[in-house]
Design a protein around this motif. Structure first.
Motif, PDB file in Angstrom:
ATOM      1  N   GLU A  24     -12.607 -26.023   7.717  1.00 22.09           N
ATOM      2  CA  GLU A  24     -12.777 -26.133   9.159  1.00 22.09           C
ATOM      3  C   GLU A  24     -12.497 -27.519   9.737  1.00 22.09           C
ATOM      4  OE1 GLU A  24     -16.334 -24.506  10.767  1.00 22.09           O
ATOM      5  OE2 GLU A  24     -16.053 -22.546   9.834  1.00 22.09           O
ATOM      6  N   THR A  25     -12.588 -28.570   8.941  1.00 23.55           N
ATOM      7  CA  THR A  25     -12.315 -29.902   9.470  1.00 23.55           C
ATOM      8  C   THR A  25     -10.807 -30.097   9.596  1.00 23.55           C
ATOM      9  OG1 THR A  25     -14.311 -30.807   8.447  1.00 23.55           O
ATOM     10  CG2 THR A  25     -12.628 -32.378   9.135  1.00 23.55           C
ATOM     11  N   ASP A  26     -10.355 -30.446  10.797  1.00 17.98           N
ATOM     12  CA  ASP A  26      -8.926 -30.658  11.037  1.00 17.98           C
ATOM     13  C   ASP A  26      -8.410 -31.763  10.113  1.00 17.98           C
ATOM     14  OD1 ASP A  26      -6.403 -31.483  12.149  1.00 17.98           O
ATOM     15  OD2 ASP A  26      -6.964 -30.472  14.007  1.00 17.98           O
ATOM     16  N   PRO A  27      -7.363 -31.491   9.314  1.00 21.38           N
ATOM     17  CA  PRO A  27      -6.840 -32.513   8.397  1.00 21.38           C
ATOM     18  C   PRO A  27      -6.462 -33.816   9.091  1.00 21.38           C
ATOM     19  CG  PRO A  27      -5.874 -30.366   7.894  1.00 21.38           C
ATOM     20  CD  PRO A  27      -6.643 -30.210   9.180  1.00 21.38           C
ATOM     21  N   ALA A  28      -6.132 -33.740  10.380  1.00 15.96           N
ATOM     22  CA  ALA A  28      -5.702 -34.934  11.112  1.00 15.96           C
ATOM     23  C   ALA A  28      -6.828 -35.930  11.329  1.00 15.96           C
ATOM     24  CB  ALA A  28      -5.096 -34.539  12.463  1.00 15.96           C
ATOM     25  N   ILE A  29      -8.093 -35.487  11.185  1.00 14.93           N
ATOM     26  CA  ILE A  29      -9.211 -36.398  11.464  1.00 14.93           C
ATOM     27  C   ILE A  29     -10.021 -36.708  10.200  1.00 14.93           C
ATOM     28  CG2 ILE A  29      -9.378 -35.586  13.847  1.00 14.93           C
ATOM     29  CD1 ILE A  29     -11.905 -34.024  12.983  1.00 14.93           C
ATOM     30  N   ARG A  30      -9.501 -36.362   9.043  1.00  9.72           N
ATOM     31  CA  ARG A  30     -10.207 -36.678   7.802  1.00  9.72           C
ATOM     32  C   ARG A  30     -10.137 -38.170   7.494  1.00  9.72           C
ATOM     33  NH1 ARG A  30      -7.910 -31.708   4.029  1.00  9.72           N
ATOM     34  NH2 ARG A  30      -8.989 -30.018   5.144  1.00  9.72           N
ATOM     35  N   GLY A  31     -10.983 -38.618   6.588  1.00  9.49           N
ATOM     36  CA  GLY A  31     -11.019 -40.030   6.237  1.00  9.49           C
ATOM     37  C   GLY A  31      -9.810 -40.452   5.426  1.00  9.49           C
ATOM     38  N   GLY A  32      -9.655 -41.773   5.283  1.00  7.97           N
ATOM     39  CA  GLY A  32      -8.551 -42.321   4.520  1.00  7.97           C
ATOM     40  C   GLY A  32      -8.816 -42.272   3.032  1.00  7.97           C
ATOM     41  N   SER A  33      -7.917 -42.871   2.253  1.00  2.88           N
ATOM     42  CA  SER A  33      -7.989 -42.792   0.796  1.00  2.88           C
ATOM     43  C   SER A  33      -9.239 -43.466   0.241  1.00  2.88           C
ATOM     44  CB  SER A  33      -6.734 -43.422   0.178  1.00  2.88           C
ATOM     45  OG  SER A  33      -6.581 -44.769   0.613  1.00  2.88           O
ATOM     46  N   VAL A  34      -9.643 -44.599   0.834  1.00  2.00           N
ATOM     47  CA  VAL A  34     -10.842 -45.296   0.347  1.00  2.00           C
ATOM     48  C   VAL A  34     -12.077 -44.434   0.579  1.00  2.00           C
ATOM     49  CG1 VAL A  34     -12.327 -47.304   0.639  1.00  2.00           C
ATOM     50  CG2 VAL A  34      -9.840 -47.581   0.676  1.00  2.00           C
ATOM     51  N   PHE A  35     -12.178 -43.878   1.778  1.00  2.00           N
ATOM     52  CA  PHE A  35     -13.337 -43.016   2.069  1.00  2.00           C
ATOM     53  C   PHE A  35     -13.338 -41.793   1.169  1.00  2.00           C
ATOM     54  CE2 PHE A  35     -15.255 -39.337   4.057  1.00  2.00           C
ATOM     55  CZ  PHE A  35     -16.511 -39.815   4.373  1.00  2.00           C
ATOM     56  N   ASN A  36     -12.177 -41.191   0.982  1.00  2.00           N
ATOM     57  CA  ASN A  36     -12.105 -39.997   0.144  1.00  2.00           C
ATOM     58  C   ASN A  36     -12.529 -40.288  -1.291  1.00  2.00           C
ATOM     59  OD1 ASN A  36     -11.223 -38.408   2.274  1.00  2.00           O
ATOM     60  ND2 ASN A  36      -9.054 -38.799   1.847  1.00  2.00           N
ATOM     61  N   ALA A  37     -12.153 -41.468  -1.805  1.00  2.00           N
ATOM     62  CA  ALA A  37     -12.577 -41.851  -3.149  1.00  2.00           C
ATOM     63  C   ALA A  37     -14.098 -42.001  -3.207  1.00  2.00           C
ATOM     64  CB  ALA A  37     -11.890 -43.146  -3.574  1.00  2.00           C
ATOM     65  N   LEU A  38     -14.663 -42.627  -2.168  1.00  2.00           N
ATOM     66  CA  LEU A  38     -16.114 -42.791  -2.107  1.00  2.00           C
ATOM     67  C   LEU A  38     -16.804 -41.433  -1.994  1.00  2.00           C
ATOM     68  CD1 LEU A  38     -18.572 -44.641  -1.919  1.00  2.00           C
ATOM     69  CD2 LEU A  38     -18.196 -44.796   0.545  1.00  2.00           C
TER      70      LEU A  38
END
Length: 473
Positions: free
Chosen positions: A436-450
Motif C-alpha cells: 500500500e505504500t507508494d514506491p515513490a515515497i519510500r525511504g532511501g537506501s540508508v533508511f532501507n538498510a536500517l
C-alpha cells in the motif's frame, strides 16, 4: 493544530473535511521546510516520549542497571535505536493513507472472522498491558502516599488504596475531553520536568561517592550479557525505547496532528507525492527529537541504577520499588533529594499514564471498529467510544494494581508481551510497505538498510521471548 481540527478533537460540529481521519482536498497544505518552520508542527513524538520516558525507564531500566551493573549499557542504546526505523515506516504508511495502525494490521491475513491474526495478538497483548498500566498507577500511588499519606502511614494499604483511587479518577477528569492540544501540551510539560532533573543528576554522579568513569562506560559497551541477566535484558528490550504499543499509537497522533490530512487523498499526482514526502520529512524530524529525548532519559536511569543501586546490592522489589529507587537520589544528593525524587517519580509515571489513557482508548476503539462494532469514520461515534474507554481503562488499571500489588513484576510482564507482539508488528509493517505504500515515497537506501537491521533485531527478540515463555531456552 488548526482551530477547526481542534474542534473535531473536542467532538464539536466541524465539517467532515476537518476530521483528521478523513482525507479531502480541502485539508491539503504544503509541508514546511527546514527545522525552524517545522518546529510548530512537531508533537506526536512528544506524546510518544511522555509514554516512553516513564515506567520502562524508571522501573525496568533502573532495575536492570541495579542487577547487571554497567555490563548492559550497550543494550540500552541498542534498544532505543533499533526500533525507530519500524516506527517511522509504519507512520509513513499512515501519513500516505490516513489510516491508523490497527486498521492496517487487520489487512494482514489470515483472519479469524472479521479480525486479522495480528489484531488477535494485539488483543492478547492488551490484556497483559492491563497489568503493566496497573503497575504504573500503583507506582504513582505509592509515590504520592509516601509524599502525602492519607488515612494511614505512608505505603499502608489504606493510603495506597486511596491514592490509587485518586490517580485513576484524576486521569479520567483530566483526559476526558480528549483534546489533542491538551494531551500534547501536558506530555511536553511532564517530559521536560523529569528529563531535566534526571539527566542532570546522572551527569553529576561522577562528582559523588557513586561516580563512574570511562572504564565503566567501556565495560558497558562491550556487547556482553552477564549470567542471570538475560531475562531482565529481554524484558528491558521489549519495554524501553519504542515498544509495540508506542509504535502503534504513534500513527494515531500523526493523523490527529494533521500530517495525513495535509497530504490529502492520493490522486497519483506529482503534487501529492511532493506533499507526502514533505510531511513525512516533518515526521522524520518529530521522530528524531523524540528519540533524542527518550534515549538520554533511558541512559540516565540506567547509569543511576548501575552506579548507585548495583554497588549497594539494592534491586527494586514489589511495593518497596519507590523507596529503593529513591536511594538513587538520597544517596547522591542527601535526604532532601527524597522529596525531589518523589515529585519526579510522580511526573515520570504520570507522563506514561497521561499518554497511555488516550492512546489505548483510541486503539481499543479502532479494534472494535474493525470488528464491526462501530464506524471509525463517524467522528462523533468514534469520540463517544473513546471517552467511554477514557473512563473505563484507568478504573480497570487501578483495580489490577490493587489486586496484584507488585509494580515491578506487573511492568515486566507487559514488557515481555510487548517483545512478542513486536514480531507481528514488523510483519505488518513490511506487508503494508509492499502492498500500500507508494514506491515513490519510500525511504532511501540508508533508511532501507536500517529498516532491515531493525526488523531482524525485533524478530530475534520476538522469537527468543516466545521460546522463553514455553521454557525452551
Amino acid at each position: 493544530m488548526s482551530a477547526s481540527a481542534e474542534t473535531v478533537a473536542r467532538g464539536g460540529n466541524a465539517p467532515p473535511q476537518d476530521d483528521p481521519y478523513t482525507l479531502t482536498p480541502e485539508g491539503v497544505m504544503e509541508a514546511p521546510t527546514g527545522w525552524g518552520a517545522s518546529f510548530k508542527h512537531l508533537g506526536p513524538g512528544l506524546i510518544l516520549s511522555a509514554s516512553i520516558v516513564g515506567s520502562g525507564e524508571l522501573i525496568a531500566t533502573t532495575t536492570l542497571g541495579a542487577t547487571a551493573g554497567f555490563a548492559l549499557l550497550w543494550m540500552v542504546i541498542f534498544s532505543t535505536f533499533v526500533k525507530v526505523a519500524v516506527q517511522v515506516e509504519l507512520a509513513r504508511w499512515t501519513i500516505s493513507t490516513g489510516q491508523p495502525a490497527l486498521t492496517g494490521y487487520n489487512k494482514v491475513g489470515p483472519r479469524i472472522g472479521r479480525v486479522g491474526w495480528i489484531n488477535v495478538l494485539w488483543a492478547l497483548m492488551a490484556l497483559t498491558k492491563l497489568l503493566q498500566m496497573g503497575g504504573v498507577i500503583g507506582g504513582t500511588a505509592i509515590a504520592l502516599s509516601i509524599l502525602m499519606p492519607l488515612g494511614g502511614p505512608p505505603m499502608s494499604g489504606t493510603s495506597v488504596t486511596i491514592w490509587t483511587t485518586i490517580v485513576s479518577l484524576g486521569s479520567i477528569a483530566l483526559l476526558y475531553s480528549n483534546s489533542y492540544s491538551l494531551i500534547e501540551k501536558g506530555a511536553t510539560a511532564l517530559v521536560v520536568v523529569f528529563s531535566i532533573v534526571t539527566v542532570a543528576i546522572a551527569l553529576g554522579l561522577p562528582f559523588t561517592p557513586y561516580g563512574y568513569d570511562m572504564d565503566d562506560i567501556a565495560t558497558g559497551l562491550a556487547f556482553t550479557i552477564p549470567a542471570g541477566a538475560i531475562g531482565a535484558a529481554i524484558a528491558m528490550f521489549g519495554i524501553t525505547g519504542v515498544g509495540a504499543d508506542e509504535l502503534t499509537f504513534y500513527t494515531y497522533w500523526c493523523v490527529e496532528k494533521g500530517y495525513a490530512r495535509h497530504v490529502g487523498p492520493n490522486d497519483g499526482s506529482d503534487a501529492w507525492k511532493r506533499r507526502a514526502k514533505g510531511w513525512i520529512g516533518v515526521m522524520y524530524k518529530d521522530a528524531f527529537v523524540s528519540w533524542c529525548i527518550y534515549t538520554f532519559g533511558t541512559l540516565a536511569f540506567y547509569l543511576m541504577g548501575a552506579a548507585v543501586l548495583n554497588p549497594q546490592g539494592v534491586v527494586p522489589q514489589g511495593n518497596e520499588m519507590i523507596t529503593s529507587l529513591s536511594r538513587m537520589y538520597t544517596d547522591t544528593l542527601g535526604e532532601w533529594a527524597g522529596v525531589l525524587f518523589l515529585v519526579g517519580a510522580i511526573a515520570v509515571l504520570g507522563s506514561t499514564l497521561w499518554a497511555a489513557v488516550p492512546s489505548w482508548s483510541r486503539m481499543y476503539v479502532n479494534l472494535l471498529a474493525e470488528m464491526g462494532v462501530l464506524d471509525w469514520k463517524n467522528r462523533e461515534q468514534r469520540l463517544r467510544w473513546i471517552r467511554g474507554f477514557t473512563i473505563g481503562l484507568p478504573i480497570v488499571w487501578g483495580l489490577a494494581y490493587l489486586f496484584v500489588r507488585s509494580p515491578v513484576l506487573m511492568i515486566q510482564i507487559g514488557g515481555a508481551a510487548t517483545g512478542v507482539f513486536l514480531l507481528a508488528a514488523v510483519i505488518a509493517v513490511w506487508y503494508l510497505r509492499n502492498t500500500e505504500t507508494d514506491p515513490a515515497i519510500r525511504g532511501g537506501s540508508v533508511f532501507n538498510a536500517l529498516l532491515v537491521v531493525s526488523s531482524v533485531a525485533i524478530v530475534l527478540l520476538g522469537v527468543y521471548t516466545g521460546l522463553s515463555v514455553f521454557k525452551l531456552v
